[in-house]
Scaffold this active site. Structure first.
Site, PDB file in Angstrom:
ATOM      1  CG  ASP A  79       5.708  -4.513  -3.530  1.00  0.00           C
ATOM      2  OD1 ASP A  79       5.170  -5.650  -4.737  1.00  0.00           O
ATOM      3  OD2 ASP A  79       5.929  -3.343  -3.401  1.00  0.00           O
ATOM      4  CG  ASP A 117       3.859  -6.784  -9.660  1.00  0.00           C
ATOM      5  OD1 ASP A 117       4.808  -6.964  -8.372  1.00  0.00           O
ATOM      6  OD2 ASP A 117       3.387  -5.852  -9.953  1.00  0.00           O
TER       7      ASP A 117
END
Ligand SMILES: *[C@@H]1O[C@H](CO)[C@@H](O)[C@H](O)[C@H]1NC(C)=O
Ligand SMILES: *[C@@H]1O[C@H](CO)[C@@H](O)[C@H](O)[C@H]1NC(C)=O
Ligand SMILES: *[C@@H]1O[C@H](CO)[C@@H](O)[C@H](O)[C@H]1NC(C)=O
Ligand SMILES: *[C@@H]1O[C@H](CO)[C@@H](O)[C@H](O)[C@H]1NC(C)=O
Ligand SMILES: *[C@@H]1O[C@H](CO)[C@@H](O)[C@H](O)[C@H]1NC(C)=O
Length: 442
Positions: free
Chosen positions: A133, A327
């Protein structure tokens, strides 16, 4: 009349195509001509080619490369819901829930991301498959004794069986829990904006990422209460910019540099690498930007978009007003509405040979390719300050739809993972730059 018009427009398209492909040597072609079949994942997992790199295997949690037992590919609707959950997850506290009620009944995983790595925790090392992440800092795994744990693939980590494990004491500088409420060891609690959360004991242990990458005293959350929509993964590893992240903790060892390559489909493998990128000589860099509102995120200076080699008339200020993050967990790229509209209209023009099909939700430019063996798609390039990213076709279409959306939240642009596929994306945090090298994985 109608057929004459059709004939004319396909003639124009044909001429355009042959003109483009007859451009002088070295000129970049303006279209991708691909087998339609190649856009879908295969039935078996193909290993990483030329995998001499000392890297960590990175795969999608869905599809044939997934280490999980439940690996069905999500439906297009589930992907859209997942992306909404992801945006909620990222923008915790800043933006209230954006969940669309009409989607809320579809079962989906949490917003924590799509790509997983298998690492070893403790001594002896125990395999744990965790989500990678880039949108958060604190790493955590589920730990015994569980108060609330969800089901995961591997046995849940038992710190009492690890000789290198220790809980962080209350008086340690690493403990951010207020002294008054801290008894015996330091607690952590991490809420995500999608409603999920993890809490337990802030701890350290040995983390084995690969035989060459062993980190002693890695700080992580040993989670005895884990709630929400997590599934199968043992937890997550945080690669954000904050001081608790893996990148910050290992800055002495790896000089705050890491990179990854996300594969073109879920039947291919990618990699995560700490330290110098594997293809340093082919990496081009753009400046990494900072936002005080979102300190963990990686901002880039997106300034333009090209379709079939022609730059769209969009002022860079359109992108700059809210900023753009890179992202790994969001699937579909989010653009400012006016930039998306310009992209969509140019893309549709170049795709006029194919029938549009009706859609709902996040994606609005989807094609009915049934009956076509090969399809010809205009190239799409993203222009950053100093870098042009010529997207692979797998970074343009997803489920036969243009994989971009004009629905932003908090005016934040997001370069999603579809668009990053097949590039080695380099996060050089120390030098505040983001790099891209093409053809890094397939
Ligand atoms: C693999 O790595 C070794 C050691 O770094 C190097 O000598 C060799 O040339 C590499 N092989 C390939 C195919 O890149
Ligand atoms: C924390 O407390 C322990 C004993 O309770 C003491 O031995 C240690 O030196 C303290 N550490 C710090 C950093 O104050
Ligand atoms: C943690 O998440 C669960 C499930 O969404 C929720 O019911 C619970 O209230 C959350 N805990 C805290 C302290 O926010
Ligand atoms: C929710 O989804 C429905 C159908 O997919 C759509 O018509 C509506 O505009 C969406 N609402 C929001 C706020 O996105
Ligand atoms: C681009 O995407 C196609 C279709 O998914 C894939 O077959 C191909 O390997 C990708 N190209 C590169 C350079 O990885």
């Amino acid at each position: 009349m109608a057929s004459a018009a059709l004939l004319t427009s396909s003639c124009v398209l044909f001429l355009l195509l042959s003109y483009r492909s007859h451009l002088a040597n070295g000129e970049v072609q303006s279209y991708h001509k691909v087998q339609r079949r190649s856009l879908n994942p295969g039935a078996v997992c193909s290993p990483l080619k030329g995998s001499n790199v000392t890297s960590i295997r990175l795969v999608s949690r869905y599809g044939p490369c997934s280490p999980f037992e439940t690996k069905e590919l999500p439906s297009p609707e589930q992907i859209l819901l997942k992306d909404q959950l992801r945006v909620n997850y990222l923008l915790k506290g800043v933006v209230k829930s954006q969940l669309n009620d009409s989607l809320a009944s579809i079962p989906a995983e949490f917003g924590g991301g799509e790509y997983v790595i298998t690492v070893g925790y403790g001594t002896p090392s125990r395999e744990q498959t965790v989500t990678m992440d880039t949108g958060s800092d604190l790493s955590w795994i589920q730990c015994k004794p569980c108060n609330k744990c969800y089901s995961q693939q591997e046995p849940i980590f038992d710190p009492s069986q690890s000789s290198s494990y220790a809980a962080i004491p209350c008086n340690s500088s690493e403990c951010s829990q207020p002294r008054g409420s801290c008894s015996s060891s330091c607690a952590y609690f991490i809420p995500y904006g999608d409603g999920s959360n993890s809490s337990g004991v802030y701890s350290y242990d040995r983390l084995t990422l690969s035989p060459n990458d062993v980190i002693e005293h890695f700080l992580f959350g040993c989670g005895t209460d884990n709630e929400g929509l997590f599934h199968d993964a043992a937890g997550l590893v945080g690669l954000g910019r904050g001081k608790q992240s893996l990148v910050s903790q290992t800055s002495q060892l790896y000089h705050s540099v890491f990179s990854y390559c996300l594969p073109s489909t879920s039947s291919n493998m990618g990699f995560l690498k700490l330290g110098e990128p594997s293809d340093a000589s082919n990496t081009v860099y753009t400046r990494m930007q900072t936002s005080s509102k979102y300190p963990s995120f990686y901002f880039v200076d997106l300034i333009g978009i090209s379709v079939a080699g022609e730059q769209l008339a969009i002022s860079p200020s359109v992108f700059r007003s809210g900023g753009t993050i890179l992202d790994s967990g969001t699937t579909i790229t989010r653009l400012p509405p006016s930039a998306y509209e310009a992209l969509r209209s140019a893309f549709r023009e170049h795709m006029s040979a194919y029938p549009l099909k009706p859609t709902n939700g996040l994606l609005d430019t989807c094609y009915d390719f049934s009956g076509y063996k090969t399809i010809t798609v205009p190239k799409v390039a993203l222009h950053f300050d100093g870098v042009t990213l010529d997207l692979n076709v797998s970074g343009i279409l997803r489920h036969d739809c243009l994989a971009f959306s004009g629905k932003q939240v908090d005016r934040l642009g997001i370069i999603g993972n579809v668009q990053q596929r097949t590039f080695e994306v380099v996060y050089d945090v120390g030098n505040e730059r983001i790099g891209f090298a093409p053809h890094a994985c397939s």
